[in-house]
Motif scaffolding. Structure first.
Motif, PDB file in Angstrom:
ATOM      1  N   LEU A 461       0.674  -1.062  -0.037  1.00  0.00           N
ATOM      2  CA  LEU A 461      -0.043  -0.071   0.093  1.00  0.00           C
ATOM      3  C   LEU A 461       1.013   1.261   0.184  1.00  0.00           C
ATOM      4  O   LEU A 461       1.859   1.108   0.633  1.00  0.00           O
ATOM      5  N   ALA A 462       0.333   2.319  -0.457  1.00  0.00           N
ATOM      6  CA  ALA A 462       0.968   3.688  -0.624  1.00  0.00           C
ATOM      7  C   ALA A 462      -0.029   4.758   0.019  1.00  0.00           C
ATOM      8  O   ALA A 462      -1.174   4.851  -0.721  1.00  0.00           O
ATOM      9  N   GLY A 463       0.433   5.414   0.980  1.00  0.00           N
ATOM     10  CA  GLY A 463      -0.098   6.628   1.326  1.00  0.00           C
ATOM     11  C   GLY A 463       0.402   7.782   1.104  1.00  0.00           C
ATOM     12  O   GLY A 463       1.756   7.853   1.281  1.00  0.00           O
ATOM     13  N   GLU A 464      -0.190   8.879   1.136  1.00  0.00           N
ATOM     14  CA  GLU A 464       0.596  10.321   1.035  1.00  0.00           C
ATOM     15  C   GLU A 464       1.588  10.500   2.116  1.00  0.00           C
ATOM     16  O   GLU A 464       2.705  11.109   2.013  1.00  0.00           O
ATOM     17  N   VAL A 465       1.258  10.129   3.452  1.00  0.00           N
ATOM     18  CA  VAL A 465       2.070  10.269   4.434  1.00  0.00           C
ATOM     19  C   VAL A 465       2.343   8.861   5.167  1.00  0.00           C
ATOM     20  O   VAL A 465       1.518   8.170   5.455  1.00  0.00           O
ATOM     21  N   PRO A 466       3.686   8.435   5.370  1.00  0.00           N
ATOM     22  CA  PRO A 466       3.737   7.442   5.900  1.00  0.00           C
ATOM     23  C   PRO A 466       3.474   7.422   7.314  1.00  0.00           C
ATOM     24  O   PRO A 466       3.319   8.410   8.138  1.00  0.00           O
ATOM     25  N   LEU A 467       3.521   6.005   7.817  1.00  0.00           N
ATOM     26  CA  LEU A 467       3.279   6.034   9.334  1.00  0.00           C
ATOM     27  C   LEU A 467       4.574   5.973  10.012  1.00  0.00           C
ATOM     28  O   LEU A 467       5.607   5.173  10.042  1.00  0.00           O
ATOM     29  N   GLU A 468       4.573   6.880  11.099  1.00  0.00           N
ATOM     30  CA  GLU A 468       5.861   6.999  11.801  1.00  0.00           C
ATOM     31  C   GLU A 468       5.844   6.026  13.183  1.00  0.00           C
ATOM     32  O   GLU A 468       4.682   5.981  13.679  1.00  0.00           O
ATOM     33  N   ARG A 469       6.932   5.506  13.551  1.00  0.00           N
ATOM     34  CA  ARG A 469       7.093   4.876  14.582  1.00  0.00           C
ATOM     35  C   ARG A 469       7.462   5.865  15.826  1.00  0.00           C
ATOM     36  O   ARG A 469       8.168   6.865  15.872  1.00  0.00           O
ATOM     37  N   ALA A 470       6.783   5.179  17.137  1.00  0.00           N
ATOM     38  CA  ALA A 470       7.233   5.966  18.338  1.00  0.00           C
ATOM     39  C   ALA A 470       8.663   5.260  18.864  1.00  0.00           C
ATOM     40  O   ALA A 470       9.154   5.725  19.702  1.00  0.00           O
ATOM     41  N   ILE A 471       8.525   3.968  18.638  1.00  0.00           N
ATOM     42  CA  ILE A 471       9.540   2.959  19.081  1.00  0.00           C
ATOM     43  C   ILE A 471      10.609   2.593  18.015  1.00  0.00           C
ATOM     44  O   ILE A 471       9.948   2.031  17.097  1.00  0.00           O
TER      45      ILE A 471
END
Length: 556
Positions: A461-471
């Motif tokens: 999947l490709a989204g406009e804004v990637p998912l950022e990790r907290a850890i």
């Protein structure tokens, strides 16, 4: 122990270390809990897949939490030596990460003994623990789409050998000619849990660099055959036997059934039809048992010619069907009902207008052998019949006495299309807390497009804004469920489908609810998705089952 939600039919048990994990696994194998269907162990976790109707999740959690972990799992004394040609494309980078020379990496890798801790990712892939303590390197930030068979890699503190060419994110330091997985052996996987393993620099051995050698349980070197799949459909037809001959294959056509469940201990995932309801419906229409093998074809283009008089049924995607006779007459045929084909008739499937995959069942069932109890083709593991090729003759069994062809059925409602967003319900977890609050919210609010790199392993999947990790940092490899949304460092999720690996090392933010998995299997490339969380992420607590002692006793 920590208990983390995975889906409506699965949870993840997290433990302190590998020893505790193996102790719990041994306990659950010695004294199984009713309702538990499969266990997938990993470095510090066990994925527990269960039947939701067997009892409340809290009671299952309580029963697992009560297990005694003081009894350590027994190890096997078998030693397997694996020759390696240390010329991997990541060898120099690994040496740089560790601040040593490539030669020193080889010395440390060959100078220590490993133990097979667990299997997963693919059939024959063993996670090897132990080794030199300094060999602790992160996975690649972006997994490669193809790593060759025999590649020897490092990830975290584990070492492993890729049994088949496949995608992967491990750091590759060399390659071995030894077959890790071979269905021609009585025990297909060369490495079994508990085995001891040593790597040997192949340049120090007195043999040809491309020699294929290995060590069986006896410890004696033996020749290993390559793991290839034969074309089982080439056997000549018996007198009077009917068949379907392949005139065109379309993009990809495979044999599929409901999958080979219960093979996780060999590192084999279930695979099976992407849309299981459609496969069952096709078999029901043709008068077969619902778990019979059928053809799964993606897109349009499949053409099958009847050899003798046959009865078929096509379900799944909304695609136009045509029947062309031997003398050139042609007409449109209906889907979701039994179709009688005369000798020489050609059934054609056009490009779907909704959905992505059609299923073709034939009355009597296809005469193909099973592999490990199933006729499903696993495209990641290369287990099962090969994809169809033009000219294949697919023999059919005679219809059993009393078999009933079903009445016409209705197609599935709301098949995915390119015009409308596809909404999938998801269960948050097990690693939702590895992501920022903004990323968790973005998963549900942002649209995600299915890229052309998608296949039966997963939808990329490709989204406009990637998912950022907290850890940050590495997540030890752990079991992954069908429908898992795994997020590599790129932040663009991958939705695991039927041929997904059993284990993975990137965090899973959520999983598609089981009742939407068939819909996920029908999503075409280019479609847009939205995810609808049906409950917030929260750890499962054993205390939630307090007062349920009688039920717990029933689970034992």
């Amino acid at each position: 122990m920590r208990f983390l939600p995975v889906s409506l039919n699965a949870l993840l048990v997290e433990l302190a270390d590998l020893d505790q994990t193996l102790a719990l696994l041994a306990s659950l194998q010695r004294d199984p809990l009713p309702g538990v269907e499969e266990l997938v162990p990993a470095a510090r976790t066990i994925l527990v897949r269960f039947r939701p109707a067997s009892g409340r999740v809290a009671q299952l959690v309580q029963a697992i939490a009560a297990r005694d972990l003081s009894r350590r799992a027994e190890r096997d004394s078998t030693l397997v030596e694996i020759p390696v040609r240390y010329d991997g494309e990541d060898l120099a980078e690994v040496a740089q990460l560790l601040g040593i020379t490539p030669a020193e990496v080889v010395r440390r890798h060959t100078g220590s003994e490993y133990t097979v801790a667990f299997t997963g990712f693919a059939p024959g892939f063993a996670y090897l623990s132990g080794g030199h303590p300094s060999l602790d390197v992160p996975r690649r930030s972006t997994p490669r789409t193809r790593i060759p068979a025999g590649a020897v890699g490092l990830a975290g503190t584990f070492s492993g050998v890729y049994p088949q060419a496949s995608p992967g994110g491990w750091q590759i330091i060399g390659v071995t000619p030894v077959a890790m997985w071979n269905l021609d052996r009585g025990q297909p996987a060369l490495l079994q849990p508990g085995y001891r393993v040593r790597f040997v620099d192949i340049t120090t051995l007195d043999l040809a660099p491309d020699a294929g050698i290995g060590a069986e349980a006896s410890g004696k070197p033996v020749a290993l055959a390559a793991n290839g799949r034969t074309r089982a459909m080439q056997a000549p037809l018996a007198p009077g036997q009917t068949a379907l001959q392949v005139r065109a294959t379309g993009l990809l056509t495979l044999f599929q059934d409901l999958g080979r469940h219960g093979q996780a201990r060999q590192g084999v995932s279930a695979s099976g039809a992407m849309d299981q309801a459609a496969l069952k419906a096709a078999n029901r229409l043709a008068g077969n048992p619902s778990d019979s093998a059928a053809l799964e074809t993606v897109g349009g283009g499949l053409q099958l010619q009847s050899v003798g008089e046959t009865v078929v049924a096509v379900t799944g995607a909304d695609a136009p069907l045509t029947v062309r006779t031997a003398d050139g007459r042609q007409w449109h045929a209906p889907a979701h009902q039994a179709l009688a084909l005369a000798d020489g008739d050609v059934l054609g499937i056009g490009q779907p207008v909704a959905g992505a995959r059609c299923y073709v069942a034939a009355r009597g069932g296809f005469a193909i052998p099973s592999v490990l109890g199933s006729c499903a083709t696993d495209t990641l593991a290369n287990v099962g019949p090969a994809p169809l090729a033009v000219g294949d003759v697919l023999g059919l069994h005679p219809a059993p006495v009393g078999a009933i062809v079903s009445e016409p059925a209705m197609p599935a409602p709301d098949l995915p299309t390119l015009e409308q967003d596809v909404v999938l319900d998801v269960v948050m977890g097990p690693r939702t807390d590895w992501f920022t609050a903004e990323a968790v919210a973005r998963l549900a609010t942002q649209r995600w497009q299915v890229t052309p790199q998608s296949n039966r392993v997963g939808l990329r999947l490709a989204g406009e804004v990637p998912l950022e990790r907290a850890i940050g940092g590495e997540l030890p490899s752990e079991g992954t469920a069908l429908g898992a949304l795994q997020v590599p460092p790129s932040g663009q999720p991958v939705l695991f489908l039927a041929d997904h690996p059993l284990t993975g090392g990137y965090p899973v933010i959520a999983a598609v609810a089981p009742y939407h998995l068939d819909r996920a299997g029908q999503i075409p490339v280019g479609a847009w998705l939205r995810f609808n969380p049906i409950r917030a992420f929260a750890e499962l607590s054993p205390a939630a089952a307090s007062g349920a002692a009688s039920t717990i006793r029933e689970l034992r």
